[in-house]
Structure formats: structure tokens, C-alpha cells
Scaffold this motif. Structure first.
Motif: not given
Ligand code: FAD
Length: 404
Positions: A46-50, A53-56, A161-167
Motif C-alpha cells: 500500500l505504501s509501495k507498488d500499489y 500503481g505498479h500492482r492493482d 513513493s510520493a516523489l514519483s508523482f512529482g509531489a
């Protein structure tokens, strides 16, 4: 009388493992899991791949939904609202009463809220469930200002993880560096500095108030009077064990449902496992309650053996992992306590840390990108093998050889 039926309240890693182990050990009786979240899923992604969006949702299920029907395990999507240990029986949210020979409480915990003004605001987010992760993913947009309170395992993972969203991420913690009890001072500092290297702003301080204005902008006030503005606030400061059902039915609780080494609570018809359970040894000593995935799995296996009156499995020293900024962290045993702290460096960079007791035994080890080393350290701890401080510090020494 042979065990004929078991109800498990909570289908997380602990409850799922209990059901799986019961069937694997040949239990053919009635087996029911009750969980408002339905088919069991795994929380670490939940704090990583999910989150990324890397795993559904399907990919983070602990097992295919069809497995439960194959194994004749009923999964009821509801909440247990009452427990009668004497009967024994549980009452579900719709009033249905389920009787069983034994009840297993595997209800985990809820995210701890900050006990400060504004700490209960609905816009102050937490991350415990898939729904929480879905919501967080929706609000993480490029340029969004995310403030995370708590730089422990989950807070640090979300920051990464949030950095990958550009946050634009600010990580707030009262301690500098956090995680010392889990990985020791030296690795904790290296991990904390990785945040800065990756563009996270670190703030050391104690939040005293959170407010939100009409435009949705949050202000986090710190004890030194400074304040941090953010569009999104997430609190990651651990969990509160879900003891309500147990306490209301008279079971012993103390920051967890108290259990013996077979996971049995103070009532012989009721067992508790996973994050919600806390072990009380026969001499009354209370162990620290674990909030780790492997512990949930281990206690699920133990309860299955206990319910079937089989030999209890032995589990090695406690182990956890965490992922952030492209590195994998693992820890085993305990880095907290007396003794000598030893650091192993590679090219001047700390990669592993060990705690050695005054008796010369390994008590704990943590490593960054050193899964095999931690596995070997675990064997050394479990075997109670004396260790040599110089060898631990020497990166040319293969720990696997020391573990033999
Ligand atoms: C975001 C996140 C990341 C994590 N990452 C890591 C990691 O990297 N490494 C690691 O070691 N650990 C990690 N953990 C911790 C690990 O996931 C937990 O220790 C583990 O999930 C505990 O399992 P559990 O079954 O005891 O509890 P839970 O997984 O919390 O399951 C409890 C279940 O009980 C249900 N429930 C609650 N109340 C009731 C009720 N009254 N009736 C019926 N059902 C009920 C809940 O819906 C829930 O599904 C992470 C946790 C989170 C939240």
C-alpha cells in the motif's frame, strides 16, 4: 472433544495464515473468516507498488478469491461487533450470530491519530487500508505539497513513493534521525540523509496543531512556533491495536490483546494473533507488541498448531523489511539495548549494523541492500553463536560462513 469449527475475526495476513495453516494441517471442520474488507490482501504494497500503481487490487490479494471456495473457507464481508467468549460466539454488524468451538481475533489495528488540535480532521490522511491508498494516490499530483508527520517505516516509504508523482514532500519527525531502535544510529542517519539527497525536505519538530482553511490549505504548527503549509497531510505514527472487542468481553488487554506463547488469550476459547496481539510470558513479562508482516504470519501458524493441539512451530528472531528511494532495508532481532554497536562499511558507506551483547552474542542486525547478510545474521542469532566484533565489521568476511 475434537475441534469442529473456528471463526476468525479479521482476514489480514494473520487471519489468512491461520486459516491456511489450519487447512494445511488437516483441519476439515467449519472455517469462517469475517472481515469488512472482504478477500484478504497484503498491506505492505500500500505504501509501495500499489500506491505507485505498479500492482492493482487483484495483484495484492494474499491469494486468488477462488482458493477460499476450494478450501471450503467462508469469507463473510462484515464486521464482528460483539464477542461472547463463553458461548463462544461472535455477532456480526447485521446481527447474525456465529457460534464456533474457538474464536481467533486477528483484527490488526487502526492508524494512530495525533492527539493534538486538528489531529482528527477528516482531511488529515492515514494509510492503513487499500481505500486509504486509493485516496492518497488520487490526491498525489505533480506540484502538490505533501507533509508527512512521522518518518518511521510507512512515512518514509510514502515520502519516497510520493516523489514519483512529482509531489513536493516535507517529512516531519520529532527525532533526528528516526528509526534508531530499528536499525541503529549509523544506518538510521544514512537512511534519513537519503531523503534529502532525493529531494525530500526534512523537518525536526513536534507538531502541536493542524488547521485547514477554506481553500484546503493545511497549516501544521510546530512546538517551536514555526509552521508548515501543505495541500495534503498524512500522519504515519504507528497503529493502535484493535482491542475493543476483547476488552468489552472481559479479556485481558494492555496495548494489545494479551496472549500466551500459544496465542491464547485470558479466555481459553479465544485466541489473538498478528498486530493486535501482545505476548505475556508465564512469569508476567509483557513483550513488545510487534507490527510486522512476518510476525502476523508466524502467529497465524502458531495459532493453527495450538488449536489443533499440535507442536507449536518455532520462529526465528523477529524480522522486518522496508523499501525507500530504491534501497531495500532489512532488520532482524533487536538493535535496542545494551552491548556494542558494530558498523560494517563498504567504501566508507555504512551498509550494515550489528548489536553484540556483553556475552558476545549477536542480538540484532540491520542492513541496507543486504538481505543475504541479514538472513545469515538471523541464523547466528537463532543458533546463539558467539560472534567476533572485528569479523562483523569486516566487509570481506562472508557472514554466511560465520553462521555455519
Ligand atoms: C502501508 C503499510 C506498509 C507496511 N509495510 C510493511 C513492510 O514493509 N514490512 C513489514 O514487515 N510490515 C509492513 N507493514 C505492516 C504489516 O502489513 C502488518 O504488520 C500486517 O498487515 C499485520 O497483519 P494483521 O493480520 O495482524 O492485521 P491487518 O493486516 O491490519 O488485518 C486486520 C484485519 O482485521 C479486520 N478487522 C478489524 N476489525 C474487525 C472486526 N471487528 N471484525 C472483523 N474484521 C475486523 C480489518 O478489516 C483487517 O482486514 C505495513 C503496513 C502498512 C499499513
Amino acid at each position: 472433544m475434537a475441534l469442529a469449527s473456528v471463526v476468525i475475526a479479521g482476514g489480514g495476513m494473520a487471519g489468512f495464515t491461520a486459516a491456511k495453516s489450519l487447512r494445511a494441517k488437516g483441519f476439515a471442520g467449519k472455517l469462517t473468516i469475517v472481515d469488512p474488507e472482504g478477500i484478504p490482501y497484503d498491506r505492505p504494497p500500500l505504501s509501495k507498488d500499489y500506491l505507485l500503481g505498479h500492482r492493482d487490487a487483484e495483484q495484492i490479494q494474499l491469494i486468488d478469491a477462488g482458493w477460499f471456495a476450494d478450501q471450503d473457507i467462508e469469507v463473510i464481508e462484515s464486521k464482528v461487533v460483539d464477542l461472547d467468549p463463553e458461548a463462544p460466539a461472535v455477532t456480526l454488524a447485521d446481527g447474525t450470530v456465529l457460534h464456533a468451538d474457538k474464536v481467533v481475533l486477528a483484527t490488526g489495528g487502526t492508524a494512530r491519530r495525533l492527539p493534538i488540535p486538528g489531529g482528527q480532521l477528516p482531511t488529515v490522511l492515514e494509510l492503513r487500508t487499500k481505500q486509504d491508498a486509493d485516496h492518497l494516490r488520487q490526491v498525489l499530483q505533480p506540484g502538490i505539497r505533501l507533509a508527512i508527520i512521522g518518518a518511521g517505516l510507512i512515512g518514509a516509504e510514502v515520502a519516497s513513493s510520493a516523489l514519483s508523482f512529482g509531489a513536493s514532500v516535507t517529512l516531519i519527525d520529532p527525532v533526528d534521525p528516526p528509526l534508531v531502535p530499528a536499525v541503529g544510529e549509523v544506518l538510521a542517519r544514512r537512511l534519513h540523509q537519503m531523503h534529502v539527497a532525493n529531494g525530500v525536505k526534512l523537518v525536526t519538530g513536534i507538531p502541536t496543531e493542524i488547521s485547514v482553511d477554506a481553500s484546503g490549505q493545511h497549516a501544521i504548527t510546530l512546538a517551536d512556533g514555526s509552521s508548515i503549509l501543505a495541500d495534503v497531510v498524512l500522519v504515519g505514527i504507528g497503529i493502535v491495536a484493535d482491542t475493543a472487542l476483547a476488552a468489552a468481553s472481559g479479556l485481558d488487554t494492555d496495548n494489545g490483546i494479551l496472549v500466551d506463547e500459544s496465542q491464547r488469550t485470558s479466555h481459553p476459547n479465544v485466541y489473538a494473533i498478528g498486530d493486535t496481539a501482545r505476548t505475556r510470558l508465564s512469569d508476567g513479562t509483557l513483550l513488545r507488541r510487534a507490527e510486522h508482516w512476518e510476525h502476523a504470519m508466524n502467529t497465524g501458524e502458531t495459532v493453527a498448531a495450538a488449536l489443533l493441539e499440535a507442536q507449536l512451530p518455532t520462529h526465528g528472531a523477529s524480522w522486518f523489511w522496508s523499501d525507500r528511494h530504491g534501497v531495500h532495508v532489512e532488520g532482524v532481532g533487536s538493535m535496542l539495548g545494551d552491548g556494542t554497536l558494530v558498523t560494517r562499511e563498504l567504501d566508507g558507506i555504512p551498509v550494515a549494523a550489528f548489536r553484540v551483547t556483553d556475552e558476545g552474542l549477536l542480538a540484532g542486525c540491520a542492513a541496507i541492500d543486504g538481505g543475504l547478510l541479514v538472513r545469515a545474521a538471523r541464523r547466528i542469532i537463532d543458533k546463539n553463536k558467539p560472534v567476533n566484533v572485528e569479523q562483523l565489521a569486516d566487509p570481506t568476511i562472508d557472514l554466511k560462513k560465520l553462521a555455519r
